[in-house]
Design an enzyme around this catalytic site. Structure first.
Site, PDB file in Angstrom:
ATOM      1  N   GLN A 188      54.742 -43.574 -12.371  1.00 51.14           N
ATOM      2  CA  GLN A 188      54.279 -43.261 -11.020  1.00 51.14           C
ATOM      3  C   GLN A 188      53.386 -44.361 -10.453  1.00 51.14           C
ATOM      4  O   GLN A 188      52.568 -44.110  -9.564  1.00 51.14           O
ATOM      5  CB  GLN A 188      53.529 -41.925 -11.007  1.00 51.14           C
ATOM      6  CG  GLN A 188      54.402 -40.732 -11.362  1.00 51.14           C
ATOM      7  CD  GLN A 188      53.690 -39.406 -11.146  1.00 51.14           C
ATOM      8  OE1 GLN A 188      53.463 -38.962 -10.013  1.00 51.14           O
ATOM      9  NE2 GLN A 188      53.328 -38.753 -12.239  1.00 51.14           N
TER      10      GLN A 188
ATOM     11  N   LYS B  93      47.475 -33.096 -16.180  1.00 51.28           N
ATOM     12  CA  LYS B  93      46.518 -34.128 -16.567  1.00 51.28           C
ATOM     13  C   LYS B  93      45.091 -33.788 -16.155  1.00 51.28           C
ATOM     14  O   LYS B  93      44.144 -34.085 -16.887  1.00 51.28           O
ATOM     15  CB  LYS B  93      46.920 -35.481 -15.986  1.00 51.28           C
ATOM     16  CG  LYS B  93      46.750 -35.606 -14.477  1.00 51.28           C
ATOM     17  CD  LYS B  93      47.103 -36.996 -14.005  1.00 51.28           C
ATOM     18  CE  LYS B  93      46.936 -37.104 -12.498  1.00 51.28           C
ATOM     19  NZ  LYS B  93      45.553 -36.933 -12.054  1.00 51.28           N
ATOM     20  N   THR B  94      44.933 -33.149 -14.997  1.00 48.39           N
ATOM     21  CA  THR B  94      43.578 -32.804 -14.559  1.00 48.39           C
ATOM     22  C   THR B  94      42.936 -31.808 -15.521  1.00 48.39           C
ATOM     23  O   THR B  94      41.747 -31.913 -15.852  1.00 48.39           O
ATOM     24  CB  THR B  94      43.610 -32.220 -13.135  1.00 48.39           C
ATOM     25  OG1 THR B  94      44.236 -33.154 -12.252  1.00 48.39           O
ATOM     26  CG2 THR B  94      42.207 -31.926 -12.646  1.00 48.39           C
TER      27      THR B  94
ATOM     28  N   ARG C 215      58.202 -34.170  -6.793  1.00 46.66           N
ATOM     29  CA  ARG C 215      57.328 -33.364  -5.920  1.00 46.66           C
ATOM     30  C   ARG C 215      57.909 -31.958  -5.766  1.00 46.66           C
ATOM     31  O   ARG C 215      57.219 -31.053  -5.296  1.00 46.66           O
ATOM     32  CB  ARG C 215      57.217 -33.983  -4.519  1.00 46.66           C
ATOM     33  CG  ARG C 215      56.600 -35.372  -4.396  1.00 46.66           C
ATOM     34  CD  ARG C 215      55.322 -35.521  -5.151  1.00 46.66           C
ATOM     35  NE  ARG C 215      55.576 -36.027  -6.493  1.00 46.66           N
ATOM     36  CZ  ARG C 215      54.712 -35.980  -7.497  1.00 46.66           C
ATOM     37  NH1 ARG C 215      53.551 -35.406  -7.333  1.00 46.66           N
ATOM     38  NH2 ARG C 215      55.015 -36.471  -8.692  1.00 46.66           N
TER      39      ARG C 215
ATOM     40  N   ASP D  64      40.941 -41.576 -14.770  1.00 45.84           N
ATOM     41  CA  ASP D  64      42.109 -40.906 -14.201  1.00 45.84           C
ATOM     42  C   ASP D  64      42.978 -41.935 -13.472  1.00 45.84           C
ATOM     43  O   ASP D  64      42.482 -42.945 -12.966  1.00 45.84           O
ATOM     44  CB  ASP D  64      41.639 -39.819 -13.232  1.00 45.84           C
ATOM     45  CG  ASP D  64      42.764 -38.899 -12.788  1.00 45.84           C
ATOM     46  OD1 ASP D  64      43.840 -38.922 -13.412  1.00 45.84           O
ATOM     47  OD2 ASP D  64      42.562 -38.145 -11.814  1.00 45.84           O
ATOM     48  N   GLU D  65      44.283 -41.672 -13.376  1.00 43.87           N
ATOM     49  CA  GLU D  65      45.238 -42.510 -12.633  1.00 43.87           C
ATOM     50  C   GLU D  65      45.136 -43.976 -13.045  1.00 43.87           C
ATOM     51  O   GLU D  65      45.072 -44.890 -12.209  1.00 43.87           O
ATOM     52  CB  GLU D  65      45.001 -42.373 -11.115  1.00 43.87           C
ATOM     53  CG  GLU D  65      45.080 -40.954 -10.582  1.00 43.87           C
ATOM     54  CD  GLU D  65      46.514 -40.421 -10.491  1.00 43.87           C
ATOM     55  OE1 GLU D  65      47.426 -41.083 -11.004  1.00 43.87           O
ATOM     56  OE2 GLU D  65      46.706 -39.348  -9.903  1.00 43.87           O
TER      57      GLU D  65
END
Length: 762
Positions: free
Chosen positions: A273, A55-56, A624, A242-243
């Protein structure tokens, strides 16, 4: 030749249909989903970005794409992140793509961008441009002043609780009037709104704001000053967020207001998430995006560049049990890995929490011998109290570790306070311990009183505790302070009398109950307070392993003296909440038991909604891991000084059988061989939550009364002195009986506490 990005603020940006720039090479590295998200610049866009899907890169490439195609000038782009670190990383990446022109983009956190706006227009909401931003300590101090002015009993109505209530109102975009319309709160007999009003007036008189005000004032500014809002709507042609799943209602309102003109709002996030509802995050913001922004496009990023196919399959199968989600299925990106080289998810059942810690650390040492760096290995726990047994085992074996997102267990504030009480019991001359606890909990003993004790102690070369005792016989103290000290001295005399005959765990339980220290945290309504109580209970339980108070204090001294530098390449130990955004080669997930995970308190407070957030937290934990994930649970666990029978978490039952390798200790849940991959038996296959005639254990009871030593009741069929056999520990003699819990001295493995259902008469 002039720089095509060298624009001035007076220039007029060309329409979106302007001639396209040459095809840029950095687009070639994007997969089709990512590229579509980058090139879909017009209209509202939701990019559902699963864990590890890049995503970044999408955000930075999209920002660079808009600039390279001259769809907007840098200052006409607003990019919002949640942390300063994320903002720095994004700016650096964009600068690497398009050059120094990236410095002119409005890029930062919600708070930093709101500060920038309020410095320009603060006078329109009653602020001068040089307003002060209060930190949490200053905010609390100001709230205490407001409560004092209104004669609020701060022992009964804790200021931290009021701070939490006000912050929740501000997270929802509510000022005092809005809070009143919503019904206020029963805090301080229904006076919370009045206190909120007084607090806001006091802030205004000081020309100050707290962090919640930054969003609140900005939203108020935009809602009340149409011309200001119009100017910013004109300026920001493109907005990137973002987020988005972590936004609260105030942040949602701010974004919605700014995006109404051009409607080019791109939100990147993952509803699977969303794990921060306790901070005010509202998962509904992302779930209702298409409803809030008509004609919105949704692009799903499902190619994962992090984890193996087995891990992704397990995580996707687990999260599919949630009903409130937009839905996506992660798959391994081409060339990253296949199921042929992927290790299964290991699910390990053990007899007790100590055995779980041993197994986890043994596995870590095996990974280290295989060449893995310790810094690429993480242990992720649901609650902080779980760390103690793991830290103890890591210390015993000499495996370096570091706790991320908080101090080590024995370094936590509440644990240091408890240890200070015990130090002062053992050593009355410990002035440092005396100073630490003399006013914890609050006893009305101020700095001037402590200074008087200092003066006498130095003058007569005696400990401060003795100096305080002598001063209670004089008129140096006020009558109330003399009474307080006499009571405290009597308490310590009573506790010291227990020292040679009472187990250290019982002494600690008595101290924390009788001193009022535990009640202090029970009355504290901040989000951290329940965790501190859990840590204290785990601390009390841990003392049962030590024969005496001096033995425990010596152990703690050695533990806290460990060189922190030795853990630079250490195993990472942290909570699941703190792990979001990180990744490791190997991840260990201990404590997957009902009432620990999913957490009973969370379920009691939020029901099905909280269960889904707990499941999202499990999903975060699994994703993770890059190569290996290991889950463990214990059949018995000593929690808060009580042995509890535990059931495997329902989340284990929700994992796909083909992705899981189930191992267990001999005899546990029907297993016939240790580490055999056998099923866990009928108990495993029929979890308690499917059997409505059974109820869960009370492992995480919020208030079970004062902590007492376990009662010596008889249990059916077993008595002290009886001989028994245990599948794992062998033959032993019962030394104590507490209902269905037995303390047994085993011939080969020493003294253990087990449930009577796991032993048979020898």
């Amino acid at each position: 030749m002039s720089d095509p990005f060298e624009l001035t603020e007076g220039d007029v940006a060309p329409a979106p249909t302007a001639a396209p720039a040459p095809r840029l090479p950095w687009l070639d590295g994007l997969n089709p989903e990512q590229r579509e998200a980058v090139e879909t610049t017009e209209g509202p866009l939701l990019v559902l970005s699963g864990a590890g899907t890049g995503k970044t890169r999408v955000l930075t490439s999209r920002l660079g794409y808009i600039l390279a195609h001259r769809r907007a000038k840098p200052w006409q782009i607003l990019a919002v992140t949640f942390t300063n670190r994320a903002a720095r990383e994004m700016r650096e990446r964009v600068a690497a793509l398009v050059g120094p022109v990236a410095e002119s983009v409005w890029l930062g956190t919600f708070h930093s961008l709101c500060v920038r706006i309020l410095r320009r227009h603060g006078e329109l909401v009653g602020l001068q441009s040089n307003f002060t931003i209060l930190d949490a300590d200053d905010q609390l101090r100001l709230l205490k002043q407001v409560m004092d002015a209104d004669n609020i009993d701060q022992k009964k109505w804790v200021p931290q609780a009021l701070m939490g209530i006000i912050q929740r109102w501000k997270d929802r975009g509510l000022g005092p009037d809005g809070a009143k319309r919503e019904g206020g709160s029963d805090f301080a007999g229904g006076r919370a709104v009045a206190l909120f009003t007084a607090y806001q007036e006091r802030l205004k008189s000081l020309n100050a704001v707290d962090f919640g005000d930054l969003l609140l004032h900005c939203v108020s500014l935009f809602q009340s000053k149409a011309e200001v809002l119009s100017d910013y709507q004109d300026q920001f042609r493109y907005i990137l967020v973002d987020e988005y799943q972590d936004t609260n209602i105030a942040q949602y309102l701010w974004l919605r207001l700014l995006s109404q003109k051009h409607k080019n709002l791109c939100c990147v996030g993952d509803d699977d998430q969303s794990i921060y509802s306790w901070r005010g995050a509202e998962v509904g913001n992302i779930l209702k995006f298409e409803k809030d922004f008509p004609n919105a496009k949704v692009i799903r990023l499902e190619s994962n560049y992090r984890s193996t196919s087995v891990i992704l399959k397990a995580a996707s199968h687990l999260i599919a049990h949630n009903r409130d989600r937009l839905g996506k299925t992660l798959r391994v990106a081409p060339g990253i890995g296949t199921s042929d080289d992927a290790a299964p998810i290991v699910v390990r059942g053990v007899w007790d929490g100590d055995e779980e810690a041993r197994w986890v650390v043994d596995e870590i040492e095996a990974r280290q011998r295989a060449g893995d760096k310790l810094s690429n290995i993480a242990i992720l726990v649901r609650a902080g109290f779980q760390m103690l047994a793991l830290e103890e085992r890591l210390i015993q074996t000499g495996v370096p570790y570091r706790v991320i997102g908080g101090p080590r267990f024995y370094e936590r504030l509440e644990i240091r306070d408890a240890i200070a009480y015990l130090r002062l019991i053992q050593q009355p001359a410990d002035d440092l311990a005396f100073e630490r606890i003399v006013n914890k909990p609050k006893r009305g003993i101020g700095e001037s009183t402590v200074q008087k004790i200092h003066v006498l102690a130095r003058a007569q070369s005696i400990p401060m505790f003795e100096a305080a005792a002598r001063m209670t016989e004089t008129d140096e103290f006020r009558a109330q302070v003399r009474t307080t000290f006499r009571s405290l001295i009597e308490d310590f005399a009573r506790w010291r009398a227990m020292k040679d005959t009472t187990p250290p765990g019982d002494i600690a339980a008595a101290v924390l109950n009788e001193s009022g220290y535990l009640d202090m945290w029970r009355a504290d309504k901040t989000p951290e307070a329940p965790g501190r109580i859990e840590n204290l209970r785990e601390f009390v339980g841990s003392l049962a392993e030590f024969p005496s108070l001096p033995a425990f204090l010596e152990h703690v001294s050695l533990v806290m003296d460990n060189d922190a530098d030795a853990a630079k390449d250490g195993v990472v130990l942290m909570t699941l909440h703190g792990a979001k955004g990180l990744e490791f080669d190997s991840v260990f997930l201990p404590g997957w038991e009902e009432e620990i995970f999913p957490n009973r308190r969370a379920l009691d407070e939020g029901g099905e909604k909280s269960l889904e957030e707990e499941r999202r937290l499990a999903y975060v934990g699994l994703t993770r891991a890059r190569k290996r994930a290991s889950i463990s649970f214990a059949a018995n666990r000593r929690i808060f000084n009580q042995w509890q029978a535990a059931m495997p978490s329902r989340f284990i039952d929700e994992l796909p059988a083909e992705a899981v390798q189930k191992n267990s200790d001999l005899g546990l849940y029907g297993a016939t061989a240790a580490s055999s991959g056998a099923e866990f038996g009928e108990t495993w296959k029929q979890p308690w939550w499917r059997d409505k005639t059974r109820r869960p254990t009370q492992a995480l009871e919020d208030d079970v009364g004062d902590w007492q030593v376990e009662s010596r009741k008889s249990a059916g069929g077993f008595a002290r002195g009886g001989r028994v056999f245990h599948q794992k520990f062998g033959y032993g003699t019962i030394k104590a009986v507490d209902d269905d819990k037995l303390e047994i001295e085993f011939e080969k493995s020493g003294r253990k506490k087990v449930l009577d259902s796991f032993v048979q008469h020898a």
